[in-house]
Design a protein around this motif. Structure first.
Motif, mmCIF file in Angstrom:
data_model
loop_
_atom_site.group_PDB
_atom_site.id
_atom_site.type_symbol
_atom_site.label_atom_id
_atom_site.label_comp_id
_atom_site.label_asym_id
_atom_site.label_seq_id
_atom_site.Cartn_x
_atom_site.Cartn_y
_atom_site.Cartn_z
ATOM 1 N N VAL A 107 0.838 -1.206 0.000
ATOM 2 C CA VAL A 107 0.000 0.000 0.000
ATOM 3 C C VAL A 107 0.871 1.253 0.000
ATOM 4 C CG1 VAL A 107 -1.692 1.291 1.366
ATOM 5 C CG2 VAL A 107 -1.934 -1.181 1.092
ATOM 6 N N THR A 108 1.972 1.221 0.744
ATOM 7 C CA THR A 108 2.883 2.373 0.782
ATOM 8 C C THR A 108 3.442 2.677 -0.598
ATOM 9 O OG1 THR A 108 3.497 1.832 3.055
ATOM 10 C CG2 THR A 108 4.983 3.282 1.829
ATOM 11 N N PHE A 109 3.885 1.643 -1.318
ATOM 12 C CA PHE A 109 4.444 1.869 -2.647
ATOM 13 C C PHE A 109 3.378 2.287 -3.653
ATOM 14 C CE2 PHE A 109 8.190 -0.491 -1.125
ATOM 15 C CZ PHE A 109 9.164 0.400 -1.536
ATOM 16 N N VAL A 110 2.149 1.799 -3.506
ATOM 17 C CA VAL A 110 1.072 2.236 -4.396
ATOM 18 C C VAL A 110 0.784 3.715 -4.174
ATOM 19 C CG1 VAL A 110 -1.402 2.014 -4.848
ATOM 20 C CG2 VAL A 110 0.009 -0.016 -4.715
ATOM 21 N N ILE A 111 0.718 4.141 -2.927
ATOM 22 C CA ILE A 111 0.476 5.556 -2.632
ATOM 23 C C ILE A 111 1.630 6.414 -3.138
ATOM 24 C CG2 ILE A 111 0.270 7.227 -0.746
ATOM 25 C CD1 ILE A 111 -1.301 5.053 0.778
ATOM 26 N N LEU A 112 2.863 5.940 -2.950
ATOM 27 C CA LEU A 112 4.023 6.664 -3.462
ATOM 28 C C LEU A 112 3.963 6.781 -4.982
ATOM 29 C CD1 LEU A 112 6.804 7.943 -2.894
ATOM 30 C CD2 LEU A 112 7.777 5.675 -3.157
ATOM 31 N N ALA A 113 3.560 5.712 -5.664
ATOM 32 C CA ALA A 113 3.448 5.740 -7.117
ATOM 33 C C ALA A 113 2.370 6.721 -7.566
ATOM 34 C CB ALA A 113 3.144 4.345 -7.647
#
Length: 53
Positions: free
Chosen positions: A6-12
């Protein structure tokens, strides 16, 4: 591990909004890999957790 996905999706998504194409693509790729690893581990835990000895 799901939290990292979820963190990497939000960062993306944030990087995509600001137009950082390389960072967004990298974060989305990492999120996709972590998501599939999470799914595989979840299925394995379901299979091994239902075993009655």
């Amino acid at each position: 591990m799901l939290r990292w996905t979820v963190t990497f999706v939000i960062l993306a998504l944030i990087a995509a909004v600001f137009g950082f194409g390389g960072i967004a693509a990298g974060a989305a790729g990492i999120a996709k890999i972590l998501f599939f690893i999470f799914i595989v581990l979840f299925v394995i835990s379901l299979i091994t957790g239902r075993r009655k000895v």
